[in-house]
Design a protein around this motif. Sequence first.
Motif, mmCIF file in Angstrom:
data_model
loop_
_atom_site.group_PDB
_atom_site.id
_atom_site.type_symbol
_atom_site.label_atom_id
_atom_site.label_comp_id
_atom_site.label_asym_id
_atom_site.label_seq_id
_atom_site.Cartn_x
_atom_site.Cartn_y
_atom_site.Cartn_z
ATOM 1 N N ASP A 277 -4.505 9.689 -0.610
ATOM 2 C CA ASP A 277 -3.128 9.209 -0.483
ATOM 3 C C ASP A 277 -2.384 9.937 0.630
ATOM 4 O OD1 ASP A 277 -3.189 7.313 -2.421
ATOM 5 O OD2 ASP A 277 -1.934 8.362 -3.879
ATOM 6 N N VAL B 192 -4.632 3.571 0.247
ATOM 7 C CA VAL B 192 -5.082 3.264 -1.110
ATOM 8 C C VAL B 192 -6.545 2.786 -1.063
ATOM 9 C CG1 VAL B 192 -2.795 2.740 -2.028
ATOM 10 C CG2 VAL B 192 -4.137 0.935 -0.999
ATOM 11 N N LEU C 25 4.145 5.698 -5.548
ATOM 12 C CA LEU C 25 4.056 5.781 -7.006
ATOM 13 C C LEU C 25 3.266 7.011 -7.442
ATOM 14 C CD1 LEU C 25 4.918 4.039 -9.437
ATOM 15 C CD2 LEU C 25 2.742 2.832 -9.269
ATOM 16 N N ASP C 26 2.437 7.522 -6.533
ATOM 17 C CA ASP C 26 1.634 8.728 -6.803
ATOM 18 C C ASP C 26 0.823 8.538 -8.088
ATOM 19 O OD1 ASP C 26 0.611 11.253 -6.551
ATOM 20 O OD2 ASP C 26 2.338 12.264 -7.419
ATOM 21 N N VAL D 292 -2.929 1.184 -12.680
ATOM 22 C CA VAL D 292 -2.388 0.438 -11.529
ATOM 23 C C VAL D 292 -3.473 0.277 -10.474
ATOM 24 C CG1 VAL D 292 -0.682 0.466 -9.663
ATOM 25 C CG2 VAL D 292 -0.042 1.270 -11.938
ATOM 26 N N LEU E 177 2.404 1.759 -3.445
ATOM 27 C CA LEU E 177 1.447 2.313 -4.408
ATOM 28 C C LEU E 177 1.289 3.811 -4.217
ATOM 29 C CD1 LEU E 177 -1.296 -0.469 -4.412
ATOM 30 C CD2 LEU E 177 0.097 0.233 -6.350
ATOM 31 N N ARG E 178 1.319 4.239 -2.966
ATOM 32 C CA ARG E 178 1.157 5.672 -2.725
ATOM 33 C C ARG E 178 2.422 6.431 -3.105
ATOM 34 N NH1 ARG E 178 -0.756 7.022 2.769
ATOM 35 N NH2 ARG E 178 -0.043 4.991 3.478
ATOM 36 N N SER F 155 0.843 -1.198 0.000
ATOM 37 C CA SER F 155 0.000 0.000 0.000
ATOM 38 C C SER F 155 0.880 1.251 0.000
ATOM 39 C CB SER F 155 -0.906 -0.040 1.236
ATOM 40 O OG SER F 155 -1.435 1.217 1.506
ATOM 41 N N ARG G 224 -5.624 11.937 -4.595
ATOM 42 C CA ARG G 224 -4.289 12.202 -4.082
ATOM 43 C C ARG G 224 -4.360 12.944 -2.741
ATOM 44 N NH1 ARG G 224 -0.292 15.877 -7.683
ATOM 45 N NH2 ARG G 224 1.682 14.787 -7.324
#
Lengths: 159, 286
Positions: free
Chosen positions: B185, B197, A148-149, B221, A145-146, A142, B158
């Motif tokens: 995020d 997420v 990765l933005d 993704v 993934l964050r 998790s 985001r």
Amino acid sequence: MVVTTMAEELAGHRFFRSIPVDLRDRLAGCARNVVFAPGDRICVEGTHASGFFAIRTGRVNVGIYVPHQGLQVLETRHAGDVLGFSWLFPPYRWQIDAVAGEQVRAIELHADCLLPYLEEHPAGGYLLVRMFAQEMEETIQSTRLRLLDVYGRDRVHAR
Amino acid sequence: MSTLVEPRGPGASARGSMTPVPHRVVEVVHETRETVTLTLEPVSDVIVAPVAGQFTMLWAWGAGEVPISVSALAGDDRLVHTIRDVAGVTKTLCASRQGDVLGVRGPYGCGWGIDAARGHDLVIVAGGIGLAPLRPVVHAVLAERSAFGRVSLVVGARTEQELLFRAELDGWWHRRDIDVRTIVDRSSPGWSGSVGVVTGELVGLEIDPASTRAMVCGPEVMMRVVAQHLTDRGVAASAIEVSVERNMQCAVKTCGHCQVGPFFACTDGPVLPWDVVASLLTVREL
């Protein structure tokens, strides 16, 4: 009113659903129900990590306190999640702060009771550590993934 | 090439003309710092009404043309598009003012399978600008709420500031007939929602795999992770729809820019079942 045993409550929680009954019964002996009001601090960075929490209802904000800025929330743990890995390893000290984002009902499992049993019963200990390793992997994924933005990098999707 | 997926929706097979039809901007709503919703009405000629999930090619004179999904169905000749400024043509479109004239081709592509979702529980998962193509689905479901089982909407962004349609989201959140969850995020001061997420919010959703259908739109993704989560929980891959976006240029299956294996995102998609595209989306450079 329906009264459920702690073993039954553990059986109803996602994290413990698939473990053998005898191990679950043993874990139930180390567990108690706890309730936190919104804003209650559940874990405090740097203090003794005396166990972990299986969240039954509510939301827990996990983060780090930054001077003059308060808690910087890094992730949210939800019902069905477990909270706390620090009880497994020396120096048994919380690495995070955790605050109830709303009323939280959880099962608290005590390390003082659990660790000696798991040391003496490696099969059960191995299983539990594997389950925690899986939780850690999901947390790391998790975070990746964050990092990765994806929303910020999503330059294809102007829609 | 034969199409492996049956076209859905009234405009599914529409090729339309290659000539942009002039439309006038009648309303501009700044949703976030870099996202704008434009309402357009035809200057004279009218295009076929789009369905939820379809897109049009929006032409900014002197700048170029880009595919933009419809973000609401006006119910008349007007078109509603939500556009994110990712430079180039979209920067020009986002700078549009009331009275400006844009060109429109379309609508193109397959829409969401709303009819197939009737009688089922529905999980809608949107990430970032992906909420725009799914907004008409939410409108349609809420307009005919009793036709669906449990309905959940999970929205990821985001930051809080980049959540789209805030007022509308708040309205949905207060309803009892739809379970709305938002997650960002990165938290910011004052944000009281979840951080992480989108799958973090899915964990707590009660899902009956046999009766659940899902619609997912966002960065690829994100869609992959969400579809994996849902299939791990027993939801059939064929019951999950994703919106596959590629570099659509002609929108009529001619230029090949949006080809994904045997599919063209512009006509076979953009909405495709997960069982059909899952293996293709993990092929590098495809």
